[in-house]
Every structure is written in structure tokens, then in C-alpha cells.
Design an enzyme around this catalytic site. Structure first.
Site, short mmCIF file in Angstrom:
data_model
loop_
_atom_site.label_atom_id
_atom_site.label_comp_id
_atom_site.label_asym_id
_atom_site.label_seq_id
_atom_site.Cartn_x
_atom_site.Cartn_y
_atom_site.Cartn_z
N TYR A 92 0.84 -1.19 0.00
CA TYR A 92 0.00 0.00 0.00
C TYR A 92 0.88 1.25 0.00
O TYR A 92 1.94 1.27 0.62
CB TYR A 92 -0.92 0.00 1.23
CG TYR A 92 -1.90 -1.15 1.19
CD1 TYR A 92 -3.12 -1.02 0.55
CD2 TYR A 92 -1.60 -2.39 1.77
CE1 TYR A 92 -4.02 -2.08 0.49
CE2 TYR A 92 -2.49 -3.44 1.71
CZ TYR A 92 -3.70 -3.29 1.07
OH TYR A 92 -4.58 -4.33 0.99
N TYR A 128 -15.45 -1.93 6.00
CA TYR A 128 -14.55 -2.69 5.13
C TYR A 128 -13.23 -2.93 5.87
O TYR A 128 -12.59 -1.98 6.31
CB TYR A 128 -14.29 -1.92 3.83
CG TYR A 128 -13.31 -2.59 2.90
CD1 TYR A 128 -13.48 -3.90 2.49
CD2 TYR A 128 -12.21 -1.89 2.42
CE1 TYR A 128 -12.59 -4.51 1.64
CE2 TYR A 128 -11.31 -2.49 1.56
CZ TYR A 128 -11.50 -3.80 1.18
OH TYR A 128 -10.61 -4.41 0.32
N MET A 130 -9.78 -3.40 5.44
CA MET A 130 -8.81 -3.22 4.37
C MET A 130 -7.62 -4.17 4.55
O MET A 130 -7.15 -4.75 3.57
CB MET A 130 -8.32 -1.76 4.35
CG MET A 130 -9.42 -0.76 4.08
SD MET A 130 -8.82 0.94 3.98
CE MET A 130 -8.38 1.26 5.70
N HIS A 162 -11.85 -8.49 1.22
CA HIS A 162 -11.41 -9.28 0.07
C HIS A 162 -10.29 -10.21 0.53
O HIS A 162 -9.41 -9.80 1.28
CB HIS A 162 -10.88 -8.38 -1.04
CG HIS A 162 -11.91 -7.46 -1.60
ND1 HIS A 162 -12.08 -6.17 -1.13
CD2 HIS A 162 -12.83 -7.63 -2.57
CE1 HIS A 162 -13.06 -5.60 -1.81
NE2 HIS A 162 -13.53 -6.47 -2.69
N ALA A 192 -6.78 -17.89 5.62
CA ALA A 192 -7.58 -16.69 5.90
C ALA A 192 -9.06 -16.96 5.68
O ALA A 192 -9.91 -16.56 6.49
CB ALA A 192 -7.12 -15.52 5.05
N ILE A 193 -9.39 -17.65 4.61
CA ILE A 193 -10.80 -17.95 4.31
C ILE A 193 -11.40 -18.76 5.46
O ILE A 193 -12.50 -18.45 5.94
CB ILE A 193 -10.93 -18.69 2.96
CG1 ILE A 193 -10.53 -17.75 1.82
CG2 ILE A 193 -12.34 -19.22 2.76
CD1 ILE A 193 -10.27 -18.44 0.49
N PHE A 253 -10.34 -18.93 8.59
CA PHE A 253 -10.39 -18.06 9.77
C PHE A 253 -11.67 -17.22 9.77
O PHE A 253 -12.39 -17.16 10.76
CB PHE A 253 -9.15 -17.16 9.82
CG PHE A 253 -9.22 -16.06 10.84
CD1 PHE A 253 -9.01 -16.32 12.19
CD2 PHE A 253 -9.50 -14.76 10.46
CE1 PHE A 253 -9.08 -15.31 13.13
CE2 PHE A 253 -9.56 -13.74 11.39
CZ PHE A 253 -9.35 -14.01 12.73
N TYR A 254 -11.94 -16.56 8.66
CA TYR A 254 -13.12 -15.70 8.60
C TYR A 254 -14.41 -16.51 8.64
O TYR A 254 -15.38 -16.11 9.30
CB TYR A 254 -13.07 -14.80 7.37
CG TYR A 254 -12.03 -13.71 7.52
CD1 TYR A 254 -12.20 -12.67 8.43
CD2 TYR A 254 -10.85 -13.73 6.78
CE1 TYR A 254 -11.25 -11.69 8.60
CE2 TYR A 254 -9.89 -12.75 6.94
CZ TYR A 254 -10.09 -11.73 7.85
OH TYR A 254 -9.14 -10.76 8.02
N GLN A 255 -14.44 -17.66 7.98
CA GLN A 255 -15.64 -18.49 8.03
C GLN A 255 -15.91 -18.98 9.45
O GLN A 255 -17.07 -19.03 9.87
CB GLN A 255 -15.52 -19.65 7.04
CG GLN A 255 -15.67 -19.19 5.61
CD GLN A 255 -15.50 -20.31 4.60
OE1 GLN A 255 -14.73 -21.24 4.77
NE2 GLN A 255 -16.25 -20.22 3.49
N LYS A 256 -14.88 -19.32 10.20
CA LYS A 256 -15.05 -19.74 11.60
C LYS A 256 -15.62 -18.60 12.44
O LYS A 256 -16.18 -18.84 13.51
CB LYS A 256 -13.72 -20.17 12.21
CG LYS A 256 -13.29 -21.55 11.85
CD LYS A 256 -11.99 -21.88 12.59
CE LYS A 256 -11.46 -23.22 12.22
NZ LYS A 256 -10.17 -23.49 12.86
#
Length: 193
Positions: A53, A97, A99, A141, A149-150, A152-155
């Protein structure tokens, strides 16, 4: 006093210090983003995230300090989360969001990522107690290849709500998933245990 006994004494002192350190649980603490630690955050993100960034991104974080948080493990910067509020298209609702959210690899599996996400969920709950403001969803995203990561967020209550081809310009694979956690006006937003 012989050199050998001095060496043994130093070794015993070292072992005593190590034993004392092991008895005390490491302290995980939070901190705000400031002008003084902005470069440190930039360095952390360059190590843990596949996307770099620009300086403008980091300067903007200082405009809404409460939307970002640093995580320290025994006074060492180990992770961070940076968010922004956005107006939801075609709605009066606001969405948050995420980021960036990242933890240095050697500090993963210590609950730091979950603590940073809990900070975000608590922030949404606090902001939703403000009359006239409602954050209806939290989204982010994630590169489609980032299975850790996917998961982790789904849990933690997020679902895949979209996929975007060629979202990333300089990394492979360039595609991402959009993960969203919807916020009910009557439900808590706490992270799952």
C-alpha cells in the site's frame, strides 16, 4: 573465584531468568496508530500481506484512528487491522470494510488475529449503539488461494458472498473472494469461540 564458577553462576542466573519468563504469560496489548508508529505498521503489512500500500493509504488511517488497531506481543508489533466505513450502495446503511488484517507468521496461533477481529466486531457494536447509525455488514477481500484466511473468517461468521476475477493487479492468482458478515439489528456481533 575461578572463571569456571563465574561461568556457572552466569548460567544459573540465565536459567533462573528463563524459568521466570516461562511462568509469566506473554502480554498481548493493543495500541492506536500514530504518526510515530505509521512506518512500523507499513513495514508489518509489507511482510504479512501480498499487496503493498502507498503512503497515502497510511496517511488516511490517521483520519479515523479508531478504525485501526495495532496488536503487540510483549511490546513487539505482531499484528494490525485497518478498516474504513463506507456507504452501502443503494442504501442508507453503512458497512465496514476490513482493508487489512495481518499477523506476523511467528505470532500466529496465539489468538492475536481473533483479538483484532474482536476489536472490529466490538467497534461495530459500539457504533451501532449510536442513534441514526447502523453498520449492516462487515466485509473484506481475500485472495482465493489463501485457504487459512478464508477458514479463519468463516469460523468467525463470515461467508463467501462474491468472487471477483482479476481483482489483484500484481499478485497471482489475481482473483479474490468477498467475505461478508451481516450484522442483525437485534444480534450481537461478537467473534465465535
Amino acid at each position: 573465584v575461578s572463571t569456571q564458577s563465574t561461568g556457572v553462576n552466569h548460567l544459573l542466573q540465565f536459567l533462573a531468568i528463563m524459568a521466570e519468563t516461562k511462568r509469566k504469560p506473554p502480554k498481548i496489548s493493543y495500541g492506536e496508530i500514530t504518526e510515530k508508529n505509521l512506518k512500523l505498521l507499513q513495514l508489518l503489512n509489507s511482510v504479512v500481506l501480498p499487496v503493498n500500500y502507498n503512503d497515502k493509504f497510511y496517511r488516511r488511517l490517521l483520519l479515523s484512528i479508531e478504525l485501526s488497531q495495532l496488536a503487540f506481543y510483549s511490546d513487539i508489533l505482531a499484528g494490525a487491522v485497518c478498516c474504513r466505513l463506507e456507504k452501502k450502495p443503494d442504501s442508507k446503511d453503512i458497512r465496514l470494510y476490513i482493508m487489512t488484517l495481518g499477523v506476523l507468521e511467528s505470532y500466529r496461533k496465539l489468538g492475536i488475529g481473533k483479538m483484532l477481529l474482536s476489536y472490529v466486531l466490538d467497534l461495530v457494536e459500539k457504533k451501532n449503539s449510536t442513534p441514526g447509525l447502523f453498520i449492516s455488514e462487515i466485509y473484506l477481500h481475500v485472495q482465493i488461494s489463501n485457504k487459512v484466511a478464508i477458514e479463519f473468517y468463516q469460523k468467525n461468521g463470515f461467508t463467501i458472498t462474491d468472487s471477483i476475477k482479476d481483482y489483484y493487479k500484481k499478485i497471482e492468482p489475481p482473483d479474490c473472494f468477498v467475505l461478508t458478515r451481516f450484522v442483525s439489528k437485534n444480534k450481537e456481533t461478537k467473534a465465535s469461540e
